[in-house]
Scaffold this active site. Structure first.
Site, PDB file in Angstrom:
ATOM      1  CG  HIS A 284      86.952 -10.851  44.551  1.00  0.00           C
ATOM      2  ND1 HIS A 284      87.399  -9.572  44.806  1.00  0.00           N
ATOM      3  CD2 HIS A 284      87.714 -11.317  43.534  1.00  0.00           C
ATOM      4  CE1 HIS A 284      88.383  -9.266  43.989  1.00  0.00           C
ATOM      5  NE2 HIS A 284      88.591 -10.302  43.198  1.00  0.00           N
ATOM      6  CE  LYS A 286      91.614 -10.341  46.769  1.00  0.00           C
ATOM      7  NZ  LYS A 286      90.230  -9.877  46.527  1.00  0.00           N
ATOM      8  CG  ASP A 291      93.940 -20.785  67.606  1.00  0.00           C
ATOM      9  OD1 ASP A 291      93.502 -21.805  67.048  1.00  0.00           O
ATOM     10  OD2 ASP A 291      95.100 -20.707  68.062  1.00  0.00           O
TER      11      ASP A 291
END
Length: 354
Positions: A284, A286, A291
């Site tokens: 779950h 996000k 870089d």
């Protein structure tokens, strides 16, 4: 473009170099909203995924001129009504470091002429591309030459090289101008908010701008990805040589509209998912890391619904300690976590388990 037709415009009202579009719009599109209310006109920037540098204003000529002057005051440079050109020149990496070591001074120098400067990708020996009005480009290059104590000459078209140094005629890449400011390693600490009753296009454009600012790596860990705008942005980055990795939820990867399989099979991006035979848990997270320098995180699922219909937030930071922790955790999941498997392995294990 659709907006130009709707506004009865055959061409943009005026032109702003691509790397300045985000500052033109302002945080959460604040500048666009303020100008629209002040002058009672509709204003639209060309989409970031196109090479169009135009600003489209649906209004009377005197209103368009007032809008142009208004934004000149905000940006601090002259905005022209003629299409912009692109020139290319050779500036070696050590010289780029010399030009940009004082970031504030460099940005002020570029801002003075309202141009966009796209240096070649780090580690390559390509050409520097400069977008703007011809006279402004020439003036900036003269200033560059004074700092570097040499004359900088523009490349003839047949002599231009691509980002990898190869000898071939090169079409202008709008992607490089979108990355122009991000390659200066500017600090970022900002939050984007999405609201179902507000125009969130500027926030989404900012999200895409940061997401696609990589020189080398993009590591993505999201519950679901179904927004094709993001799908194509990631695939475009991968095609340009950026190493992209994606971890997503197994059940969401199999859901209708998911882009996970497309990115793995057609986008050339390795995709992994969580493996829980009982479906009692979900991947779950996000977040993504760019870089090993920038982290994007928040409530925002990578879906069209999130940007158009939901109350959401996205945080963007270059805080080194936070970035380090996110990168370490992603690497551990990708390489050492036995519950995270390749998407093709998951499909095989799922069929065997059933």
């Amino acid at each position: 473009m659709a907006y130009a037709a709707a506004a009865n415009k055959e061409k943009p009202s005026f032109y702003v170099a691509k790397s300045w579009h985000n500052r033109f719009a302002g945080p959460r599109g604040a500048n666009l909203s303020a100008a629209s209310k002040k002058f009672k006109v509709k204003i639209k920037l060309a989409p970031r995924e196109t090479s169009d540098t135009g600003v489209y204003v649906d209004g009377k000529p005197n209103e368009v001129e007032e809008v142009r002057k208004y934004f000149e005051g905000i940006l601090g440079f002259t905005i022209g009504v003629q299409p912009l050109s692109v020139q290319k020149c050779k500036i070696v990496p050590l010289e780029i470091t010399t030009l940009t070591k004082d970031r504030d001074s460099y940005i002020e120098m570029v801002k003075k002429y309202g141009v966009a400067v796209a240096f070649p990708r780090k580690g390559t020996d390509g050409l520097t591309m400069i977008q703007g009005r011809s006279a402004d480009i020439k003036s900036l290059v003269i200033d560059f030459g004074k700092i570097l104590q040499r004359e900088i000459k523009f490349e003839a078209q047949e002599e231009q090289k691509n980002d990898d140094g190869g000898n071939k005629k090169l079409a202008v890449s709008h992607r490089r101008f979108n990355k122009a400011h991000s390659r200066l390693n500017l600090e970022m600490n900002e939050v984007l908010f999405f609201h179902p009753r507000e125009d969130d296009d500027p926030d989404f454009e900012r999200f895409l701008e940061v997401l696609c600012s990589a020189d080398h790596n993009i590591d993505v860990c999201v519950f679901t990805i179904t927004d094709n705008r993001i799908r194509y942005a990631l695939a475009d980055e991968a095609r340009s040589g950026v190493k992209v990795r994606l971890i997503t939820d197994n059940s969401q990867a199999e859901a209708l509209g998911s882009d996970a399989h497309w990115l793995n099979d057609k986008g050339g991006i390795p995709v992994k998912v969580d493996w829980d035979p009982n479906e009692e848990s979900h991947m779950h997270h996000k977040f993504c890391i760019i870089d090993t320098r920038i982290v994007i995180t928040g409530s925002f699922n990578w879906t069209r619904h999130a940007s158009d219909k939901n109350y959401e937030n996205i945080s963007i930071t270059t805080n080194k300690e936070l970035v380090k922790q996110y990168q370490s955790y992603f690497n551990q999941m990708w390489s050492n976590d036995k519950s995270i498997v390749d998407i093709s392995v998951y499909q095989y294990q799922k069929s065997s388990y059933q």
